[in-house]
Motif scaffolding. Structure first.
Motif, PDB file in Angstrom:
ATOM      1  N   UNK A 185       1.148  -1.262   0.305  1.00 49.71           N
ATOM      2  CA  UNK A 185      -0.214   0.077   0.343  1.00 49.71           C
ATOM      3  C   UNK A 185       0.648   0.971  -0.072  1.00 49.71           C
ATOM      4  N   UNK A 186       1.965   1.119   0.209  1.00 52.77           N
ATOM      5  CA  UNK A 186       2.863   2.573  -0.179  1.00 52.77           C
ATOM      6  C   UNK A 186       3.150   3.107  -0.773  1.00 52.77           C
ATOM      7  N   UNK A 187       2.570   4.896  -0.955  1.00 50.89           N
ATOM      8  CA  UNK A 187       2.952   5.516  -2.534  1.00 50.89           C
ATOM      9  C   UNK A 187       3.983   5.489  -3.177  1.00 50.89           C
ATOM     10  N   UNK A 188       4.912   5.352  -2.395  1.00 53.61           N
ATOM     11  CA  UNK A 188       6.645   5.414  -2.984  1.00 53.61           C
ATOM     12  C   UNK A 188       7.609   4.563  -1.725  1.00 53.61           C
ATOM     13  N   UNK A 189       7.872   4.379  -1.098  1.00 50.70           N
ATOM     14  CA  UNK A 189       9.096   3.477  -0.642  1.00 50.70           C
ATOM     15  C   UNK A 189      10.157   4.160  -0.959  1.00 50.70           C
ATOM     16  N   UNK A 190      10.480   5.270  -1.755  1.00 48.85           N
ATOM     17  CA  UNK A 190      11.943   6.192  -3.082  1.00 48.85           C
ATOM     18  C   UNK A 190      12.147   7.278  -1.418  1.00 48.85           C
ATOM     19  N   UNK A 191      11.355   7.980  -1.020  1.00 44.93           N
ATOM     20  CA  UNK A 191      11.252   9.219  -0.561  1.00 44.93           C
ATOM     21  C   UNK A 191      10.653   8.826   0.951  1.00 44.93           C
ATOM     22  N   UNK A 192      11.386  10.191   1.602  1.00 48.89           N
ATOM     23  CA  UNK A 192      10.517   9.986   2.972  1.00 48.89           C
ATOM     24  C   UNK A 192       8.887  10.064   2.974  1.00 48.89           C
TER      25      UNK A 192
END
Length: 318
Positions: free
Chosen positions: A289-296
């Motif tokens: 469900x994570x929208x974007x794991x590459x950003x804080x």
């Protein structure tokens, strides 16, 4: 506190076993509710029509802050409340508060702030499908000259939609008013960017918040609120003598399932006790469900941002 809900998988498994034994499809035995209003087989004593709102197909929608006068002409006590969304696809959540009719709407309500000028009534969130009945002998007081102030969060989903949500209220009969007011207090570090910063890729980012109750209370329920990266939340109490007791553990938080957990036996929390809310966030690629794991992940109002709030529902000690 016991978690008394059953998962869909458990229900289906139990139903399949019964059906297999009896030779009957268990789904054919389920009766649909006779009314959309689900409380004690009755219609609400009063229905609040939330102002109609057209949700665009795309884009970010700011929170809607609405104040609706409650023109009862007398004091009322609410014993149950139910929210019927106009369109579940766009109504992310709705929080309602009893305020003085003279209060001016000044900006959006901060869910993490406990403002003495308003009394939390109840809220709608995913998983809250039925009426909320307050514990016996308790209720929400609506003084004469009050209004219902609502903070409403809509989200777009690729198709324009018109939402016409309704709020049903059931009252105590005259002369049967409860002795105790039901209150809800939010415990949070705050929802601003500087309060919540979850590093990219973090699988178990810890967060905590505390509050000391300055008077004796009776705890009746708890609700956890995080967004898509929420992984778990627990609450405990540290008594004045430094002994501790667990209140609740939600080991598998689900953003799509945010009920208020009602305690089997209310808990007395004496004055000077500290409640501690602790939780974990998963901002990694392994969280589907994570929208974007590459950003804080930062604190904020929208779903792709994050919140961390534990709601304690209680009455004063009689």
């Amino acid at each position: 506190m016991k978690k008394t809900t059953l998962t869909a998988a458990m229900l289906l498994t139990a139903g399949w076993m019964v059906g297999a034994q009896a030779g009957v499809d268990p789904l054919t035995q389920i009766e649909a509710p006779s009314s959309e209003w689900i409380y004690n087989g009755t219609e609400p004593d009063y229905i609040v029509d939330v102002p109609s709102f057209t949700v665009p197909a795309t884009g970010v929608i700011d929170y809607i802050d609405s104040v609706i006068p409650l023109e009862f002409g007398e004091e009322k006590w609410v014993k149950a409340v139910q929210f019927i969304p106009g369109d579940k696809r766009v109504l992310h959540h709705l929080l309602s508060y009893v305020v003085a009719d003279t209060e001016k709407s000044e900006g959006m309500i901060d869910e993490a702030v406990n403002d003495p000028r308003r009394e939390f009534l109840e809220g709608y969130a995913p998983g809250k499908e039925y009426a909320t009945e307050f514990p016996a002998g308790t209720g929400i007081k609506v003084p004469e000259g009050s209004a219902l102030r609502m903070s409403i969060h809509y989200t777009s989903f690729g198709q324009e939609s018109v939402d016409n949500t309704r709020v049903g209220l059931w009252f105590y009969d005259e002369g049967q008013e409860p002795d105790l007011e039901y209150h809800t207090y939010s415990v949070s570090p705050g929802n601003r960017t500087e309060n919540i910063i979850i590093p990219p890729g973090a699988m178990e980012h810890e967060m905590a918040a505390t509050h000391v109750f300055d008077k004796d209370i009776v705890l009746h329920g708890f609700r956890a609120h995080m967004h898509y990266r929420g992984k778990s939340m627990a609450a405990r109490v540290i008594y004045p003598d430094n002994t501790q007791e667990k209140i609740i553990n939600i080991p598998d938080y689900n953003f799509a399932w945010q009920p208020t957990y009602r305690m089997d036996e209310p808990m007395v929390i004496p004055a000077g006790s500290r409640v501690v809310v602790e939780g974990l966030f998963d901002n990694s690629e392994y969280n589907p469900g994570n929208p974007d794991p590459t950003v804080p992940a930062l604190g904020g109002l929208q779903s792709w941002e994050e919140m961390f709030i534990g709601y304690f529902s209680y009455t004063d000690l009689p």
